[in-house]
Design a protein around this motif. Sequence first.
Motif, PDB file in Angstrom:
ATOM      1  N   ALA A 286       0.837  -1.208   0.000  1.00  0.00           N
ATOM      2  CA  ALA A 286       0.000   0.000   0.000  1.00  0.00           C
ATOM      3  C   ALA A 286       0.868   1.251   0.000  1.00  0.00           C
ATOM      4  CB  ALA A 286      -0.943  -0.003   1.197  1.00  0.00           C
ATOM      5  N   ALA A 287       1.914   1.276   0.809  1.00  0.00           N
ATOM      6  CA  ALA A 287       2.821   2.432   0.852  1.00  0.00           C
ATOM      7  C   ALA A 287       3.524   2.610  -0.490  1.00  0.00           C
ATOM      8  CB  ALA A 287       3.840   2.263   1.977  1.00  0.00           C
ATOM      9  N   LEU A 288       3.942   1.516  -1.090  1.00  0.00           N
ATOM     10  CA  LEU A 288       4.578   1.581  -2.417  1.00  0.00           C
ATOM     11  C   LEU A 288       3.602   2.154  -3.441  1.00  0.00           C
ATOM     12  CD1 LEU A 288       6.833   0.861  -4.464  1.00  0.00           C
ATOM     13  CD2 LEU A 288       5.798  -1.429  -4.595  1.00  0.00           C
ATOM     14  N   MET A 289       2.386   1.648  -3.464  1.00  0.00           N
ATOM     15  CA  MET A 289       1.396   2.103  -4.438  1.00  0.00           C
ATOM     16  C   MET A 289       1.063   3.581  -4.259  1.00  0.00           C
ATOM     17  SD  MET A 289       1.019  -0.427  -6.370  1.00  0.00           S
ATOM     18  CE  MET A 289      -0.073   0.540  -7.377  1.00  0.00           C
ATOM     19  N   GLU A 290       1.055   4.058  -3.032  1.00  0.00           N
ATOM     20  CA  GLU A 290       0.755   5.478  -2.776  1.00  0.00           C
ATOM     21  C   GLU A 290       1.810   6.400  -3.372  1.00  0.00           C
ATOM     22  OE1 GLU A 290       0.178   5.469   1.463  1.00  0.00           O
ATOM     23  OE2 GLU A 290      -1.960   5.024   1.248  1.00  0.00           O
ATOM     24  N   ARG A 291       3.005   5.895  -3.614  1.00  0.00           N
ATOM     25  CA  ARG A 291       4.050   6.695  -4.257  1.00  0.00           C
ATOM     26  C   ARG A 291       3.805   6.829  -5.756  1.00  0.00           C
ATOM     27  NH1 ARG A 291       8.593   3.281  -2.020  1.00  0.00           N
ATOM     28  NH2 ARG A 291       9.346   3.389  -4.152  1.00  0.00           N
ATOM     29  N   TYR A 292       3.009   5.941  -6.332  1.00  0.00           N
ATOM     30  CA  TYR A 292       2.826   5.910  -7.778  1.00  0.00           C
ATOM     31  C   TYR A 292       1.415   6.255  -8.241  1.00  0.00           C
ATOM     32  CZ  TYR A 292       7.403   3.756  -8.331  1.00  0.00           C
ATOM     33  OH  TYR A 292       8.755   3.516  -8.331  1.00  0.00           O
ATOM     34  N   GLY A 293       0.438   6.223  -7.346  1.00  0.00           N
ATOM     35  CA  GLY A 293      -0.929   6.440  -7.809  1.00  0.00           C
ATOM     36  C   GLY A 293      -1.849   6.981  -6.739  1.00  0.00           C
ATOM     37  N   THR A 294      -3.120   7.047  -7.111  1.00  0.00           N
ATOM     38  CA  THR A 294      -4.169   7.547  -6.233  1.00  0.00           C
ATOM     39  C   THR A 294      -5.079   6.386  -5.872  1.00  0.00           C
ATOM     40  OG1 THR A 294      -4.108   9.701  -7.333  1.00  0.00           O
ATOM     41  CG2 THR A 294      -6.087   9.177  -6.063  1.00  0.00           C
ATOM     42  N   ARG A 295      -5.350   6.242  -4.588  1.00  0.00           N
ATOM     43  CA  ARG A 295      -6.193   5.149  -4.129  1.00  0.00           C
ATOM     44  C   ARG A 295      -7.626   5.362  -4.615  1.00  0.00           C
ATOM     45  NH1 ARG A 295      -5.484   1.453   0.179  1.00  0.00           N
ATOM     46  NH2 ARG A 295      -3.661   2.615   0.893  1.00  0.00           N
ATOM     47  N   ALA A 296      -8.180   4.338  -5.277  1.00  0.00           N
ATOM     48  CA  ALA A 296      -9.568   4.373  -5.728  1.00  0.00           C
ATOM     49  C   ALA A 296     -10.445   3.564  -4.772  1.00  0.00           C
ATOM     50  CB  ALA A 296      -9.689   3.815  -7.144  1.00  0.00           C
ATOM     51  N   GLN A 297      -9.899   2.491  -4.240  1.00  0.00           N
ATOM     52  CA  GLN A 297     -10.525   1.654  -3.216  1.00  0.00           C
ATOM     53  C   GLN A 297      -9.409   1.138  -2.328  1.00  0.00           C
ATOM     54  OE1 GLN A 297     -12.905  -1.401  -5.013  1.00  0.00           O
ATOM     55  NE2 GLN A 297     -14.305   0.046  -5.959  1.00  0.00           N
ATOM     56  N   LYS A 298      -9.753   0.320  -1.336  1.00  0.00           N
ATOM     57  CA  LYS A 298      -8.735  -0.144  -0.393  1.00  0.00           C
ATOM     58  C   LYS A 298      -7.536  -0.792  -1.073  1.00  0.00           C
ATOM     59  CE  LYS A 298     -11.319  -0.607   3.836  1.00  0.00           C
ATOM     60  NZ  LYS A 298     -11.635  -1.474   4.961  1.00  0.00           N
ATOM     61  N   SER A 299      -7.763  -1.609  -2.079  1.00  0.00           N
ATOM     62  CA  SER A 299      -6.649  -2.296  -2.733  1.00  0.00           C
ATOM     63  C   SER A 299      -6.640  -2.063  -4.241  1.00  0.00           C
ATOM     64  CB  SER A 299      -6.688  -3.792  -2.417  1.00  0.00           C
ATOM     65  OG  SER A 299      -7.918  -4.340  -2.836  1.00  0.00           O
ATOM     66  N   VAL A 300      -7.099  -0.886  -4.639  1.00  0.00           N
ATOM     67  CA  VAL A 300      -7.130  -0.505  -6.060  1.00  0.00           C
ATOM     68  C   VAL A 300      -6.568   0.908  -6.188  1.00  0.00           C
ATOM     69  CG1 VAL A 300      -8.581  -0.125  -8.078  1.00  0.00           C
ATOM     70  CG2 VAL A 300      -9.173  -1.941  -6.460  1.00  0.00           C
ATOM     71  N   PHE A 301      -5.613   1.064  -7.114  1.00  0.00           N
ATOM     72  CA  PHE A 301      -4.989   2.365  -7.348  1.00  0.00           C
ATOM     73  C   PHE A 301      -5.073   2.743  -8.818  1.00  0.00           C
ATOM     74  CE2 PHE A 301      -3.310   1.412  -3.280  1.00  0.00           C
ATOM     75  CZ  PHE A 301      -2.967   2.619  -2.704  1.00  0.00           C
ATOM     76  N   GLU A 302      -5.316   4.020  -9.084  1.00  0.00           N
ATOM     77  CA  GLU A 302      -5.251   4.581 -10.432  1.00  0.00           C
ATOM     78  C   GLU A 302      -3.902   5.266 -10.564  1.00  0.00           C
ATOM     79  OE1 GLU A 302      -8.637   7.182 -10.650  1.00  0.00           O
ATOM     80  OE2 GLU A 302     -10.034   5.513 -10.810  1.00  0.00           O
ATOM     81  N   CYS A 303      -3.146   4.861 -11.569  1.00  0.00           N
ATOM     82  CA  CYS A 303      -1.779   5.363 -11.719  1.00  0.00           C
ATOM     83  C   CYS A 303      -1.570   5.948 -13.116  1.00  0.00           C
ATOM     84  CB  CYS A 303      -0.771   4.237 -11.523  1.00  0.00           C
ATOM     85  SG  CYS A 303      -0.948   3.327  -9.976  1.00  0.00           S
ATOM     86  N   TRP A 304      -1.042   7.142 -13.194  1.00  0.00           N
ATOM     87  CA  TRP A 304      -0.578   7.742 -14.449  1.00  0.00           C
ATOM     88  C   TRP A 304       0.931   7.698 -14.374  1.00  0.00           C
ATOM     89  CZ3 TRP A 304      -3.165   8.892 -18.730  1.00  0.00           C
ATOM     90  CH2 TRP A 304      -4.558   9.039 -18.641  1.00  0.00           C
ATOM     91  N   ILE A 305       1.540   6.727 -15.052  1.00  0.00           N
ATOM     92  CA  ILE A 305       2.982   6.533 -14.952  1.00  0.00           C
ATOM     93  C   ILE A 305       3.582   6.200 -16.318  1.00  0.00           C
ATOM     94  CG2 ILE A 305       3.060   5.895 -12.510  1.00  0.00           C
ATOM     95  CD1 ILE A 305       2.868   2.992 -13.271  1.00  0.00           C
TER      96      ILE A 305
END
Length: 94
Positions: A22-41
């Motif tokens: 979760a901490a890793l994903m927060e560096r790359y994207g925006t949380r959409a749900q608890k375990s889903v991230f939207e990332c523009w990378i």
Amino acid sequence: MEQRFWLACYDIRDDKRLRRIAALMERYGTRAQKSVFECWITPRQLAELRAEADTLLDPQQDSLRFYTACEPCRDLAEKETGTVIQKIKKAYIV
């Protein structure tokens, strides 16, 4: 390099690994749900994200998946379902 939209979804069995992913994903994207991230990378950022995630995951128990969607597909999802998908914000340095 041009950024692309990626939807990252994960299912992690262990709480410690879950918090790290979760901490890793927060560096790359925006949380959409608890375990889903939207990332523009960029492709390079995606490779970096995947490489770092591979060091944190237990492949026997955990799952991290990436899905991409073209602009017309994102527009259709918003139109048909009312889902609001994160838009890329362009910045200009003057």
